[in-house]
Design a protein around this motif. Sequence first.
Motif, PDB file in Angstrom:
ATOM      1  N   GLU A   5       3.920   4.800   4.183  1.00 32.70           N
ATOM      2  CA  GLU A   5       4.646   5.351   3.337  1.00 32.70           C
ATOM      3  C   GLU A   5       5.199   3.544   3.273  1.00 32.70           C
ATOM      4  OE1 GLU A   5       6.157   9.335   5.795  1.00 32.70           O
ATOM      5  OE2 GLU A   5       7.614   7.441   6.673  1.00 32.70           O
ATOM      6  N   GLN A   6       5.230   2.394   4.318  1.00 34.91           N
ATOM      7  CA  GLN A   6       5.713   1.086   3.504  1.00 34.91           C
ATOM      8  C   GLN A   6       4.418   0.514   2.656  1.00 34.91           C
ATOM      9  OE1 GLN A   6       4.771  -0.368   7.556  1.00 34.91           O
ATOM     10  NE2 GLN A   6       6.594  -0.324   8.206  1.00 34.91           N
ATOM     11  N   HIS A   7       3.593   0.533   2.763  1.00 35.69           N
ATOM     12  CA  HIS A   7       2.794   0.450   1.668  1.00 35.69           C
ATOM     13  C   HIS A   7       3.099   0.995  -0.022  1.00 35.69           C
ATOM     14  CE1 HIS A   7       0.275  -2.127   4.073  1.00 35.69           C
ATOM     15  NE2 HIS A   7      -0.482  -1.558   4.199  1.00 35.69           N
ATOM     16  N   ILE A   8       3.892   2.126   0.332  1.00 34.33           N
ATOM     17  CA  ILE A   8       4.000   2.641  -1.037  1.00 34.33           C
ATOM     18  C   ILE A   8       5.465   1.552  -1.273  1.00 34.33           C
ATOM     19  CG2 ILE A   8       5.705   4.915  -1.912  1.00 34.33           C
ATOM     20  CD1 ILE A   8       3.025   6.665   0.140  1.00 34.33           C
ATOM     21  N   GLN A   9       6.561   1.592  -0.680  1.00 36.30           N
ATOM     22  CA  GLN A   9       8.001   1.525  -1.143  1.00 36.30           C
ATOM     23  C   GLN A   9       7.643   0.204  -1.588  1.00 36.30           C
ATOM     24  OE1 GLN A   9       9.113   2.075   2.816  1.00 36.30           O
ATOM     25  NE2 GLN A   9      10.731   2.324   1.460  1.00 36.30           N
ATOM     26  N   VAL A  10       6.927  -0.944  -0.918  1.00 35.56           N
ATOM     27  CA  VAL A  10       6.214  -1.938  -1.517  1.00 35.56           C
ATOM     28  C   VAL A  10       4.983  -2.053  -2.744  1.00 35.56           C
ATOM     29  CG1 VAL A  10       5.205  -3.811  -1.616  1.00 35.56           C
ATOM     30  CG2 VAL A  10       6.030  -3.607   0.459  1.00 35.56           C
ATOM     31  N   PHE A  11       4.035  -1.115  -3.032  1.00 33.30           N
ATOM     32  CA  PHE A  11       3.524  -1.249  -4.057  1.00 33.30           C
ATOM     33  C   PHE A  11       4.610  -1.022  -5.106  1.00 33.30           C
ATOM     34  CE2 PHE A  11       1.288   1.214  -7.478  1.00 33.30           C
ATOM     35  CZ  PHE A  11      -0.325   0.742  -7.714  1.00 33.30           C
ATOM     36  N   VAL A  50       5.536  10.302 -10.727  1.00 33.55           N
ATOM     37  CA  VAL A  50       4.305  10.145 -11.391  1.00 33.55           C
ATOM     38  C   VAL A  50       3.829   8.588 -10.052  1.00 33.55           C
ATOM     39  CG1 VAL A  50       3.712   8.039 -12.962  1.00 33.55           C
ATOM     40  CG2 VAL A  50       4.426  10.620 -13.174  1.00 33.55           C
ATOM     41  N   ARG A  51       4.971   7.343  -9.817  1.00 37.96           N
ATOM     42  CA  ARG A  51       4.818   6.491  -9.087  1.00 37.96           C
ATOM     43  C   ARG A  51       3.830   6.628  -7.763  1.00 37.96           C
ATOM     44  NH1 ARG A  51      10.190   5.867 -11.056  1.00 37.96           N
ATOM     45  NH2 ARG A  51      10.265   4.129 -12.989  1.00 37.96           N
ATOM     46  N   VAL A  52       4.963   7.748  -7.031  1.00 41.47           N
ATOM     47  CA  VAL A  52       5.005   8.150  -5.281  1.00 41.47           C
ATOM     48  C   VAL A  52       3.324   8.907  -5.728  1.00 41.47           C
ATOM     49  CG1 VAL A  52       5.389   9.546  -3.894  1.00 41.47           C
ATOM     50  CG2 VAL A  52       7.391   8.042  -4.582  1.00 41.47           C
ATOM     51  N   THR A  53       3.049   9.525  -6.334  1.00 41.91           N
ATOM     52  CA  THR A  53       1.753  10.423  -6.335  1.00 41.91           C
ATOM     53  C   THR A  53       0.886   9.150  -6.221  1.00 41.91           C
ATOM     54  OG1 THR A  53       2.400  11.869  -7.242  1.00 41.91           O
ATOM     55  CG2 THR A  53       0.685  11.973  -7.185  1.00 41.91           C
ATOM     56  N   ILE A  54       0.621   8.502  -7.378  1.00 40.82           N
ATOM     57  CA  ILE A  54      -0.200   7.737  -7.682  1.00 40.82           C
ATOM     58  C   ILE A  54       0.044   6.252  -6.569  1.00 40.82           C
ATOM     59  CG2 ILE A  54      -0.996   5.655  -8.824  1.00 40.82           C
ATOM     60  CD1 ILE A  54       0.230   7.189 -11.869  1.00 40.82           C
ATOM     61  N   ALA A  55       0.616   5.876  -5.940  1.00 41.96           N
ATOM     62  CA  ALA A  55       0.534   4.409  -4.852  1.00 41.96           C
ATOM     63  C   ALA A  55       0.263   4.931  -3.946  1.00 41.96           C
ATOM     64  CB  ALA A  55       1.789   4.182  -5.067  1.00 41.96           C
ATOM     65  N   ALA A  56       0.538   6.401  -3.267  1.00 40.66           N
ATOM     66  CA  ALA A  56       0.068   7.082  -1.945  1.00 40.66           C
ATOM     67  C   ALA A  56      -1.087   6.462  -1.612  1.00 40.66           C
ATOM     68  CB  ALA A  56       0.299   8.271  -2.303  1.00 40.66           C
ATOM     69  N   GLN A  57      -2.226   7.399  -3.076  1.00 36.53           N
ATOM     70  CA  GLN A  57      -3.960   7.411  -2.864  1.00 36.53           C
ATOM     71  C   GLN A  57      -4.002   6.133  -2.869  1.00 36.53           C
ATOM     72  OE1 GLN A  57      -5.152  11.151  -5.767  1.00 36.53           O
ATOM     73  NE2 GLN A  57      -2.433  10.393  -6.590  1.00 36.53           N
ATOM     74  N   ALA A  58      -3.855   5.427  -4.239  1.00 33.79           N
ATOM     75  CA  ALA A  58      -3.785   3.275  -3.787  1.00 33.79           C
ATOM     76  C   ALA A  58      -4.049   2.986  -2.544  1.00 33.79           C
ATOM     77  CB  ALA A  58      -2.988   2.836  -5.392  1.00 33.79           C
ATOM     78  N   CYS A  59      -2.594   3.237  -1.518  1.00 34.24           N
ATOM     79  CA  CYS A  59      -2.685   2.537  -0.760  1.00 34.24           C
ATOM     80  C   CYS A  59      -3.254   3.086   0.261  1.00 34.24           C
ATOM     81  CB  CYS A  59      -1.145   2.761  -0.561  1.00 34.24           C
ATOM     82  SG  CYS A  59      -0.590   1.073  -1.938  1.00 34.24           S
ATOM     83  N   LEU A  60      -4.286   3.942   0.281  1.00 33.74           N
ATOM     84  CA  LEU A  60      -4.806   4.441   1.050  1.00 33.74           C
ATOM     85  C   LEU A  60      -6.072   3.944   1.301  1.00 33.74           C
ATOM     86  CD1 LEU A  60      -5.413   7.793   0.521  1.00 33.74           C
ATOM     87  CD2 LEU A  60      -4.351   7.441   2.916  1.00 33.74           C
ATOM     88  N   LEU A  61      -6.639   2.815   0.395  1.00 33.37           N
ATOM     89  CA  LEU A  61      -7.014   1.922   0.173  1.00 33.37           C
ATOM     90  C   LEU A  61      -7.104   0.308   1.217  1.00 33.37           C
ATOM     91  CD1 LEU A  61      -8.553   3.515  -1.631  1.00 33.37           C
ATOM     92  CD2 LEU A  61      -9.918   1.532  -2.801  1.00 33.37           C
ATOM     93  N   ILE A  62      -6.255   0.022   0.730  1.00 37.03           N
ATOM     94  CA  ILE A  62      -4.894  -1.094   2.369  1.00 37.03           C
ATOM     95  C   ILE A  62      -4.735  -0.585   3.074  1.00 37.03           C
ATOM     96  CG2 ILE A  62      -4.961  -2.326  -0.061  1.00 37.03           C
ATOM     97  CD1 ILE A  62      -1.863  -1.544   0.231  1.00 37.03           C
ATOM     98  N   LEU A  63      -4.780   0.678   4.472  1.00 38.66           N
ATOM     99  CA  LEU A  63      -4.537   0.563   5.558  1.00 38.66           C
ATOM    100  C   LEU A  63      -5.013  -0.428   5.716  1.00 38.66           C
ATOM    101  CD1 LEU A  63      -4.027   4.063   5.386  1.00 38.66           C
ATOM    102  CD2 LEU A  63      -2.517   3.034   5.249  1.00 38.66           C
TER     103      LEU A  63
END
Length: 273
Positions: free
Chosen positions: A63-69, A87-100
């Motif tokens: 959730e924190q990464h989504i906010q920054v993204f 659109v923003r949240v759905t895409i950002a959530a999946q993209a930010c899985l890669l930087i956990l």
Amino acid sequence: MGPLLIALVTLLVIGLLVSGPFITERRRRKIRARPFPPAWRAILERRVPYVHRLPADLRRQLEQHIQVFIAEKPFIGCDGQEIDDEVRVTIAAQACLLILNRKPDYFPKLSQVLVYPGAFIVERVRAEPSGILQEERNALSGESWSNGQVVLSWDDTLQGAAVDNDGRNVVIHEFAHQLDQQKGHANGAPYLGNRDRYPRWSQVLSYEFAMLQQRSMSGEPPVLLSYYGATNPAEFFAVASEVFFEQPAAMATLHPALYDELRQLYRVDPVAW
């Protein structure tokens, strides 16, 4: 320009270079400290069922990464596609899985995300073995460009998020390419954090890539990894990343060495979720 002025300019440039990352991280810390909007959490619950698997600490980190993204990356609608929080949240959530659990640099070369309603047409010129140039038109669900753009089909983004155990996710695929492209070009060897890791990475992924190519030429149906991954090492890495997050148990069983390399890269262990 006198010596004193040169020295002052040099100090100013050094100060800007040193303070830049500090200022950026301070801004990001402030963003990550904000409460996650309830409306965004409702979007996650509705559109990205994958987040239900995550342990509580990783979900909060996501959730924190989504906010920054979302604060840093512009989203641009194409061909009539509207851009909203869905659109923003759905895409950002999946993209930010890669930087956990990784250094959160938030895909530093990414300048914008382009979103089409559905598959988009890309025209390219391909050289035939004879030397003749052949024009091609392809309908694509996603692309990652080394000049700082990711292009996505919203329809395919939604499908990839909704079905979270089929090993196919266009956002994970394209953002894996972004990780690979941070060094300037995609070759299936993203930054691993330690140069000592590259020999083992190369050995494992080269072997798995060769096996997938061999199987694809045999005419046998694919097992777990899509034959699109046999195109080149960069596509193999992106395809393997999709499967790592969406079908981790199967990958750990059928391709344990590959799973271990990706586990070390992404610093998460989806089998345990």
